[in-house]
Design a protein around this motif. Sequence first.
Motif, PDB file in Angstrom:
ATOM      1  N   LEU A 197      16.388  13.172  -4.632  1.00  0.00           N
ATOM      2  CA  LEU A 197      16.201  12.927  -3.198  1.00  0.00           C
ATOM      3  C   LEU A 197      17.482  13.194  -2.399  1.00  0.00           C
ATOM      4  CD1 LEU A 197      14.014   9.691  -3.376  1.00  0.00           C
ATOM      5  CD2 LEU A 197      13.278  11.985  -2.719  1.00  0.00           C
ATOM      6  N   GLY A 198      18.607  12.638  -2.867  1.00  0.00           N
ATOM      7  CA  GLY A 198      19.862  12.804  -2.122  1.00  0.00           C
ATOM      8  C   GLY A 198      20.291  14.256  -2.087  1.00  0.00           C
ATOM      9  N   ALA A 225       0.844  -1.200   0.000  1.00  0.00           N
ATOM     10  CA  ALA A 225       0.000   0.000   0.000  1.00  0.00           C
ATOM     11  C   ALA A 225       0.877   1.247   0.000  1.00  0.00           C
ATOM     12  CB  ALA A 225      -0.919  -0.015   1.218  1.00  0.00           C
ATOM     13  N   LEU A 226       1.916   1.264   0.846  1.00  0.00           N
ATOM     14  CA  LEU A 226       2.797   2.424   0.911  1.00  0.00           C
ATOM     15  C   LEU A 226       3.470   2.670  -0.437  1.00  0.00           C
ATOM     16  CD1 LEU A 226       4.550   2.125   4.390  1.00  0.00           C
ATOM     17  CD2 LEU A 226       3.000   3.913   3.603  1.00  0.00           C
ATOM     18  N   LEU A 227       3.935   1.594  -1.043  1.00  0.00           N
ATOM     19  CA  LEU A 227       4.598   1.734  -2.339  1.00  0.00           C
ATOM     20  C   LEU A 227       3.622   2.268  -3.377  1.00  0.00           C
ATOM     21  CD1 LEU A 227       6.904  -1.396  -2.580  1.00  0.00           C
ATOM     22  CD2 LEU A 227       7.568   0.975  -2.323  1.00  0.00           C
ATOM     23  N   ALA A 228       2.379   1.770  -3.320  1.00  0.00           N
ATOM     24  CA  ALA A 228       1.374   2.220  -4.281  1.00  0.00           C
ATOM     25  C   ALA A 228       1.141   3.716  -4.115  1.00  0.00           C
ATOM     26  CB  ALA A 228       0.077   1.444  -4.082  1.00  0.00           C
ATOM     27  N   LEU A 283      12.024  10.497   4.457  1.00  0.00           N
ATOM     28  CA  LEU A 283      10.886   9.584   4.616  1.00  0.00           C
ATOM     29  C   LEU A 283      10.569   8.868   3.312  1.00  0.00           C
ATOM     30  CD1 LEU A 283       8.253  11.227   6.966  1.00  0.00           C
ATOM     31  CD2 LEU A 283       9.437   9.029   7.192  1.00  0.00           C
ATOM     32  N   VAL A 284      10.573   9.616   2.223  1.00  0.00           N
ATOM     33  CA  VAL A 284      10.273   8.985   0.927  1.00  0.00           C
ATOM     34  C   VAL A 284      11.298   7.896   0.630  1.00  0.00           C
ATOM     35  CG1 VAL A 284      10.239   9.363  -1.557  1.00  0.00           C
ATOM     36  CG2 VAL A 284       9.048  10.947  -0.049  1.00  0.00           C
ATOM     37  N   LEU A 285      12.573   8.238   0.822  1.00  0.00           N
ATOM     38  CA  LEU A 285      13.643   7.278   0.530  1.00  0.00           C
ATOM     39  C   LEU A 285      13.503   6.025   1.401  1.00  0.00           C
ATOM     40  CD1 LEU A 285      16.144   7.018  -1.192  1.00  0.00           C
ATOM     41  CD2 LEU A 285      17.469   8.103   0.610  1.00  0.00           C
ATOM     42  N   SER A 286      13.326   6.230   2.714  1.00  0.00           N
ATOM     43  CA  SER A 286      13.241   5.073   3.618  1.00  0.00           C
ATOM     44  C   SER A 286      12.002   4.246   3.322  1.00  0.00           C
ATOM     45  CB  SER A 286      13.198   5.539   5.067  1.00  0.00           C
ATOM     46  OG  SER A 286      14.357   6.275   5.347  1.00  0.00           O
ATOM     47  N   THR A 287      10.887   4.932   2.990  1.00  0.00           N
ATOM     48  CA  THR A 287       9.666   4.174   2.713  1.00  0.00           C
ATOM     49  C   THR A 287       9.851   3.284   1.485  1.00  0.00           C
ATOM     50  OG1 THR A 287       8.459   6.080   3.542  1.00  0.00           O
ATOM     51  CG2 THR A 287       7.190   4.399   2.413  1.00  0.00           C
TER      52      THR A 287
END
Lengths: 481, 295, 329
Positions: B253-254, B46-49, B276-280
């Motif tokens: 992101l970086g 779900a998070l990836l979606a 957060l985006v990267l870790s997710t």
Amino acid sequence: MSMRLNHLVVSHADSTLVDVGTLDFERGRPVTIVGESGSGKSLLAHAIMGTLPANLTARGSLAMDGQTFDLSDRANRRGLWGRLMSLLPQEPTLALDPTMRAQEQVAEGATSFTTDSSGARRTAGTLLAALGLGHASRAFPHTLSGGMAQRVAFAAATIGGAPVLIADEPSKGLDERARTELAGLLKLHLDGGGILLTITHDLDLARELGGDVLVMKDAHVVEQGCARQVLTEPAHPYTRRLLEAEPANWNHAWARRGAPPEEGGTALVSGEGLSKAFGGQQLFSDLSVTIRAGERVSLGGPSGSGKTTLGNVLLRLLPPDAGYVHHAVALRGGRLQKLYQDPALAFPARVALRDPFGDVIRRHRLEPARLEELMASLGLTPALLNRRPGQVSGGELQRLAIIRAMLLEPALVFADEPTSRLDLITQELTVACLMDQVDRHGCALVLVTHDYALANAVAGRRIPLGVAVTERLVQGAGTPV
Amino acid sequence: MAPFDTGRTGVETGKPAQGGPPALPLVPAARRRLVPGTAVQGVAAALLAVLVLFALIGPLAWPDHAVQDLSRFLEAPSLAEPLGRDHLGRSVVARLAHATQLSLMMAIACVGTALLVGTTGALIAAWRGGSIETALNGLSEAFIALPALLVILIFSALANGDLWTLYAGLALSQWVEYFRMVRARSALVLAGPAVEAAGLLRLGPVHVMRRHLWPDLRPLLTTMATFGIGSSILALSTLGFVGIGVRPPTPELGLMITEAFPYYHEAPWMSLAPVLVLSTILIGLLSLRSKEARQ
Amino acid sequence: MNASTTTRRAIAAPAARVLRQRAVQAVGLVLLVSTACFAIVQSLPGDIAYRIAAGRYGYDQVTAASADTVRAELGLDRPAWQQLLDWLGDLVSLDLGTSLVTGADVAGELGLYFSSSLQLAAAALVLALAVGATGGALAAARPGGALDRITTFWVSGARALPPFLLGLVLILVFSVHLGVLPAAGHGEASNFVLPAATLAVGLSGLFARVTRDAVAQIRQSEYVRFAATKGLGGRLVFLRHVLRNTGVTLIAYVGVQTLILIEGVVVVESLFAWPGLGHALVHAIFWRDIPMIQATAVALALLVVVLNTVVDLGSLAIDPRPRRREVVL
């Protein structure tokens, strides 16, 4: 000393896996339990030893020298291991630590090992030398042959002086010669006044050991008594069935024991002056072989003698070092088929069996009904085709492999140890299916087997291959003294 | 790229299930799974979606990632600007949406290329053998010993942060994993009795491909590609972080993390959003893996 | 001839083979990396000489004359293949040139970079092995227990946190807020802590998982069961059989992870301004300092080969079985 087992019951959830009454063991008189896999015979041994898997429960007691042990407590016999009771493992090549030298693995079994390790090593060296392994005491397990590893394991299991020795399927994977050696080792333990309990499905080993034999089936002992009597005049129908399933006792229409080789048929496969070496070992040289239409030939010899290699050379799956192999036109278009020792490896592992069979039918434009017919006549349900190879038992899968080979109406079937992984009764059923088909199609058969009796029961002609050089591996590693 | 150990570690020697009589009662209880399965995977999926949606729709909803407004320096989040504005007064959510899109697209393109090149090369080598095989094997020997990051760094030196060099570098650093895995697996499969039997039955190469090779390779390739996407995104952000990746002002992101770092005290949302985006993405891909392994 | 000399020779021969294979690999890598660096020079957009001159003197100071000086100095006016041969010839004679940025002798600086990278990698590896192997072995003692769960969490947590983020977090916590450890610098023991810990966190998680699985699997093996029924106590079985065989698996795994370790070194060095190969490489790429790019890239590749050789020899020492290449890819 003596040992008595009282009312052992081993269970898993609500199913009973072993349920036996009282068993007595005396010094010098071997007790052998025979039966098929799944009969509970191995569990009986492990219950006595205290090495049952954690998910099984045991009840009953074991009396030794006036001491009684509750078998439901698996820890109370740990202190006896090595000193009073010891286990000779199933597959000695797996039971030896691959990173430790033979002598060291034997020495650590000595009771004095923690206090006087160099003394223990000396004892281990002496023991290995007495077993004819003096030259291999510094060898690592991967350089030992099966029979040599068996002797190292025997030394390691007995160096602690335990009077009770339990051998669990000790002849698994050994050829005839190594099995005779093994029986000699076990008798050595008996001669020293030991108690011996052997678990095996190998009736020949039971005969060689003598003493008492117990026959187990479905968790129970169905017959017990003196070996000579049980194994020649069985009282229980199951024991009779077991004995009848031994190839030497087969009595089938297709069994052509002693029939002369057919002459004059067309030569299907002819090999001239064949030589092949493998890993520095000459397996055969200047060998000429002709297989004629309709004949039944066995390729025999101990393990390591190059039976399978010769077979693959004759099938032209492997090029010979010298000589050539000629195939007749009659073998073209898939009319030369092979059966494998492990049928699970002969089918694509990750798809349902329906797919490879469907591909054969489509590719060769066969009648799908023929597959159903064959399956029915070999006693297989069509539902099996929905499973993957790993989900079908070895016997059923080998019969499916026979069907696949027969779909193309081959002129020659090459069977490489097709039943060496099967129980006696399943073996008989499988060979019967194979021979029935071979008879019906009049095709030639080459059977590779180390089992002399099986070869004798099936084939009219035998091509023996050289003796395995069992000691070669260690000498190759360079430790001759 | 560190946390992903992919094909290089694995390729368990393909020992198929042993045939013969089942030794049922002696087999120890099935190994317990420590991570509770499906719930975690559902959340991960779900998070990836959600992130994929953000990457697809975000850049349309907030198209102006480059517009500067220094008067809105480090503006706090509000309804109109859910993630506030950065040190140049640019919309953080717009930059984040574009950065996520860039990362995902680059990763998918690189993994797709590496998978295609590596698998094709391996199959050609396994099937044809001879000098082609020798050449490809030699090349893979050299590449397997090179850290992927080094390959990408050398490539990024070719041009100053051009996207195509990053893409080529990332793909080039990964193809060898697919090549080695497919090469090793297909050599095992092709040498096995099942393929030998198929040959005796005259079933042809299509059958071998469809029934033997592909079913064997598919689960491994899926797992490796899942890992590979994570590694690529991570490599891209690492390059951006050390200042030799995508060229500013393109959002990445970086790069966003580096830029936001000096302001982490005054404007924590600026740092937290890309982290957060990267870790997710990374956690999400890792959690999906256990699903793959079970098939 | 007695048994022990032959056995020693039997071990020495595989060691020689390992060294030979790794040497061939090293030569191949050096050629590959060096040729790639040459390709960079050839394909840099714009006039390379002009750019280098700009890098050296600053954009304001560049003139056509200074660009010509650079061009002549680097021999950039000759055919490409001649330049490549020269390029490789210089490498063979260990003439690594001078830095285009600082003008310093590259070979002279390389030694320092190499040794500080090696120190960092070794410190991280030792730390990760100590923490990971101990944690994994303890976790395997009670599968499903508290420690086992913590290890599992550690593994996935460490894998989801990229090293550069982890380094940032550590700097924020220990340098900025607590002020107990330096964030940058080199030379003192305290300088090692944060960079080595950043590298070790991820690696130790992987090592813990591999150790745990290996110990659990070896515990189930036939030879461990046999050792127990021979009469060996639990402690002796662990010391004599479980430990060494776990080592075999773990060492092979360390070999696989050296690439990831070196990648981490590059990132962590940049983050902590650690004067090693990675830091130098990133700087050199930033400034297009070609001789330095080539030297540091080649040295990094060689560092991988060095670590792998040590791993190979280590696993040769504890595992007598013949190597099967396909197992350790």
